[in-house]
Design a protein around this motif. Structure first.
Motif, mmCIF file in Angstrom:
data_model
loop_
_atom_site.group_PDB
_atom_site.id
_atom_site.type_symbol
_atom_site.label_atom_id
_atom_site.label_comp_id
_atom_site.label_asym_id
_atom_site.label_seq_id
_atom_site.Cartn_x
_atom_site.Cartn_y
_atom_site.Cartn_z
ATOM 1 N N ASN A 362 0.825 -1.205 0.000
ATOM 2 C CA ASN A 362 0.000 0.000 0.000
ATOM 3 C C ASN A 362 0.861 1.258 0.000
ATOM 4 O O ASN A 362 0.576 2.226 -0.720
ATOM 5 N N SER A 363 1.914 1.254 0.795
ATOM 6 C CA SER A 363 2.784 2.430 0.869
ATOM 7 C C SER A 363 3.483 2.675 -0.463
ATOM 8 O O SER A 363 3.698 3.833 -0.858
ATOM 9 N N ARG A 364 3.822 1.614 -1.186
ATOM 10 C CA ARG A 364 4.472 1.773 -2.500
ATOM 11 C C ARG A 364 3.500 2.344 -3.525
ATOM 12 O O ARG A 364 3.888 3.112 -4.403
ATOM 13 N N THR A 365 2.225 1.974 -3.414
ATOM 14 C CA THR A 365 1.221 2.528 -4.326
ATOM 15 C C THR A 365 1.027 4.012 -4.046
ATOM 16 O O THR A 365 0.944 4.826 -4.975
ATOM 17 N N VAL A 366 0.933 4.371 -2.775
ATOM 18 C CA VAL A 366 0.811 5.782 -2.389
ATOM 19 C C VAL A 366 2.032 6.556 -2.870
ATOM 20 O O VAL A 366 1.910 7.674 -3.410
ATOM 21 N N PHE A 367 3.208 5.970 -2.697
ATOM 22 C CA PHE A 367 4.456 6.588 -3.164
ATOM 23 C C PHE A 367 4.394 6.860 -4.666
ATOM 24 O O PHE A 367 4.702 7.971 -5.123
ATOM 25 N N ALA A 368 3.985 5.856 -5.450
ATOM 26 C CA ALA A 368 3.938 5.993 -6.909
ATOM 27 C C ALA A 368 2.915 7.039 -7.333
ATOM 28 O O ALA A 368 3.153 7.829 -8.257
ATOM 29 N N PHE A 369 1.761 7.061 -6.650
ATOM 30 C CA PHE A 369 0.703 8.013 -6.975
ATOM 31 C C PHE A 369 1.181 9.438 -6.702
ATOM 32 O O PHE A 369 0.924 10.361 -7.486
ATOM 33 N N SER A 370 1.874 9.627 -5.586
ATOM 34 C CA SER A 370 2.408 10.943 -5.242
ATOM 35 C C SER A 370 3.542 11.325 -6.182
ATOM 36 O O SER A 370 3.663 12.483 -6.591
ATOM 37 N N ARG A 371 4.377 10.356 -6.545
ATOM 38 C CA ARG A 371 5.486 10.603 -7.466
ATOM 39 C C ARG A 371 4.978 11.122 -8.814
ATOM 40 O O ARG A 371 5.628 11.950 -9.459
ATOM 41 N N PRO A 376 -2.308 16.435 -3.982
ATOM 42 C CA PRO A 376 -1.911 17.835 -3.851
ATOM 43 C C PRO A 376 -0.939 18.031 -2.690
ATOM 44 O O PRO A 376 -1.133 18.881 -1.822
ATOM 45 N N ASP A 377 0.097 17.191 -2.643
ATOM 46 C CA ASP A 377 1.046 17.194 -1.519
ATOM 47 C C ASP A 377 2.443 17.630 -1.946
ATOM 48 O O ASP A 377 3.391 17.507 -1.178
ATOM 49 N N ARG A 378 2.559 18.093 -3.203
ATOM 50 C CA ARG A 378 3.848 18.515 -3.750
ATOM 51 C C ARG A 378 4.895 17.407 -3.654
ATOM 52 O O ARG A 378 6.082 17.658 -3.417
ATOM 53 N N GLY A 379 4.420 16.171 -3.802
ATOM 54 C CA GLY A 379 5.345 15.034 -3.829
ATOM 55 C C GLY A 379 5.829 14.570 -2.474
ATOM 56 O O GLY A 379 6.742 13.741 -2.389
ATOM 57 N N LEU A 380 5.209 15.060 -1.384
ATOM 58 C CA LEU A 380 5.662 14.690 -0.039
ATOM 59 C C LEU A 380 5.607 13.187 0.179
ATOM 60 O O LEU A 380 6.565 12.583 0.685
ATOM 61 N N LEU A 381 4.478 12.556 -0.172
ATOM 62 C CA LEU A 381 4.331 11.119 0.038
ATOM 63 C C LEU A 381 5.170 10.312 -0.946
ATOM 64 O O LEU A 381 5.315 9.090 -0.787
ATOM 65 N N GLY A 382 5.704 10.968 -1.950
ATOM 66 C CA GLY A 382 6.548 10.286 -2.928
ATOM 67 C C GLY A 382 8.033 10.477 -2.663
ATOM 68 O O GLY A 382 8.858 10.191 -3.531
ATOM 69 N N ARG A 383 8.364 10.960 -1.472
ATOM 70 C CA ARG A 383 9.777 11.156 -1.130
ATOM 71 C C ARG A 383 10.380 9.889 -0.549
ATOM 72 O O ARG A 383 9.736 9.170 0.208
ATOM 73 N N ILE A 393 7.516 8.109 4.758
ATOM 74 C CA ILE A 393 6.382 9.030 4.949
ATOM 75 C C ILE A 393 5.098 8.373 4.455
ATOM 76 O O ILE A 393 4.048 8.459 5.098
ATOM 77 N N ALA A 394 5.179 7.692 3.318
ATOM 78 C CA ALA A 394 4.005 6.994 2.775
ATOM 79 C C ALA A 394 3.558 5.869 3.701
ATOM 80 O O ALA A 394 2.361 5.622 3.867
#
Length: 524
Positions: A362-371, A376-383, A393-394
């Protein structure tokens, strides 16, 4: 931009980097060498993870995400109480066979698109450019929320399993909501800490999950048979033919089909191994093969376990017993308190593994979506954390979301169960989107599907359409109210909540999402 990945797709070179599986003399599979980073680059991404997952770790991950023994333990009560012994046995077999089409269809797409985004990335790539943002958006949100509900519901189920064991050991103990919530939160924190490990630590931790998962099932099967007198075993004429309609619905066939609830809740989250593709060696081969073999093993071993549970169940009217869990009730009946508690601890351990792998996926999916700029997180969850090389963070974002879902239990257990109920429905619907898109837009000049090593060739279209038809059918069963007459507490909220999530994702997209999300973006 939606077209950012166009220059990396459909140039014909991916097929050279990732050759298709081919049969050599005697039908054996030829050796395949894959440059993982080159394959990922062809899809428009540079590698940010460390590839520490080998074949064993990846297969163990795929098996653990289904959590066969623990998932059966938490879902066995429902089909047994609604449809009877025959419903349990036959529906598992039917579901296991037809779910092979799901496993194969997903594995084929994962092999072609081995990225952390998994089917979300694939869905956007398999439609014309104009549709990529909205298709990627809806698929991503369905998949992420289905996975998040899966993490929360499995952890909630595990907390109930642990407290169920306390009930067996202490006759005066009564499970209360705040006790279960406290255990639930502590378990989520533990899994959050474990998922904050570097990839190498996660790989070592995952490596042995499969042995405990399968081993616990085998030991329980043998022990139940050995501890049950032959005279107390249900004969085949009972377990294969006895359908008991306890649903309140007038149709016995509908009561029988309620047996699908166990197998479909167990055999879900097929694409989890796809979301760790950027952490896997030879991902275009290892991830899809792990998915497909895990589906086969879970279906076969799970069917045997269900048969043995039905044979040794004793008086079905006495189940589920004080613990509220029929699986545990049967173990207690046949093994006694000590034996049941010893083996139940391994069942709980399998559930721990399930949440561990589900949270990682799940965290990898959130990461990819943010990446890709979908939040609207300016890539925070994709760091990526510089020390662990993992998206910590994800990870904790998913933990917090799961805790919030659990908080609904204080408002109403019906409310929290309603949220959890969308897990399989949302995930399964997200699976059929890329498969349908691939077939509908096949041959479109802007869509170029280049098969990976796992490729079904001419059989693919048949398997794909079987998968779509079967998924729509079983999702209907999962969304159907289990009992009649309907009340606020017995209504099945899976379908309304899933539809609401899809509707809100559309509203969000048109009101604001389309201003900053234009489809998957290359990070090269």
């Amino acid at each position: 931009m939606a077209g950012d990945l166009d220059k990396y797709r459909g140039d014909g070179e991916l097929g050279e980097q990732v050759p298709q599986l081919a049969s050599g003399p005697g039908g054996s599979m030829e050796s395949i060498s894959v440059d993982d980073d080159a394959v990922l680059a062809k899809l428009g991404y540079k590698s940010e993870f460390l590839r520490e997952f080998g074949n064993l770790e990846t297969f163990s991950f795929a098996m653990s995400i289904m959590g066969m023994t623990a998932s059966i333990a938490t879902t066995f009560t429902t089909p047994l109480s609604l449809g009877g012994l025959a419903s349990v046995v036959w529906c598992w077999l039917i579901g296991a066979i037809l779910n092979i089409s799901l496993g194969a269809s997903i594995a084929e797409i994962v092999s072609a698109y081995p990225t952390a985004g998994g089917l979300y990335t694939a869905s956007a790539a398999l439609v014309p450019r104009a549709y990529r943002p909205i298709v990627g958006w809806v698929t991503g949100f369905l998949n992420i929320l289905g996975q998040a509900a899966g993490v929360a519901s499995t952890e909630w189920g595990l907390s109930g399993m642990i407290l169920g064991a306390v009930v067996i050991c202490r006759d005066d103990y009564v499970i209360t909501n705040w006790h279960q919530f406290l255990v639930f939160v502590v378990l989520l924190i533990i899994h959050g800490l474990l998922n904050s490990l570097p990839t190498a630590g996660l790989a070592r931790l995952t490596r042995y999950f499969v042995f405990i998962n399968i081993g616990s099932a085998v030991v329980i099967i043998i022990t139940l048979l050995a501890c049950t007198p032959r005279s107390e075993m249900h004969p085949g004429s009972v377990i294969f033919t006895e359908v008991t309609n306890n649903t309140g619905w007038p149709n016995n066939g509908l009561a029988f089909m309620m047996g699908l609830l166990s197998v479909q809740w167990t055999m879900t989250d097929y694409d989890a191994a796809a979301h760790i593709s950027e952490e896997v060696h030879r991902a275009a081969i290892a991830a899809p093969v792990a998915i497909f073999v895990a589906v086969l093993n879970t279906g076969m071993i799970g069917w045997i376990l269900n048969i043995v549970l039905c044979i040794t169940a004793g008086d079905v009217t006495e189940l589920p017993g004080p613990s509220g869990n029929a699986f545990l009730g049967i173990m207690y009946l046949r093994m006694g308190k000590v034996g049941a508690m010893i083996l139940w601890s391994f069942v709980c351990l399998v559930a721990m593994f399930t949440v561990q792998t589900a949270l990682q996926a799940n965290s990898r999916t959130v990461f990819a979506f943010s990446r890709d700029g979908a939040f609207p997180d300016r890539g925070l969850l994709g760091r990526m954390n510089r020390t662990t090389k993992t998206p910590i963070i994800a990870v904790w974002a998913v933990v917090i979301l799961s805790v919030l879902m659990g908080c609904l239990s204080f408002a109403s257990l019906t409310a929290v169960n309603a949220i959890f109920s969308m897990t399989a429905v949302a995930l399964d619907l997200s699976y059929i989107i890329p498969v349908i898109c691939r077939r509908v837009f096949e041959g479109h000049p802007e869509v170029h599907f280049t098969p990976g090593p796992f490729y079904m060739r001419k059989w693919g279209i048949l398997v794909n359409w079987i998968m779509v038809i079967w998924t729509l059918f079983e999702v209907t069963i999962l969304a159907f109210p289990e009992t009649y007459p309907l009340t606020w507490n017995t209504f099945n909220y899976a379908a309304p909540i899933t539809i609401a999530v899809m509707a809100l994702s559309f509203v969000w997209y048109f009101l604001g999402g389309r201003k900053y999300y234009d489809g998957p973006k290359s990070n090269l």
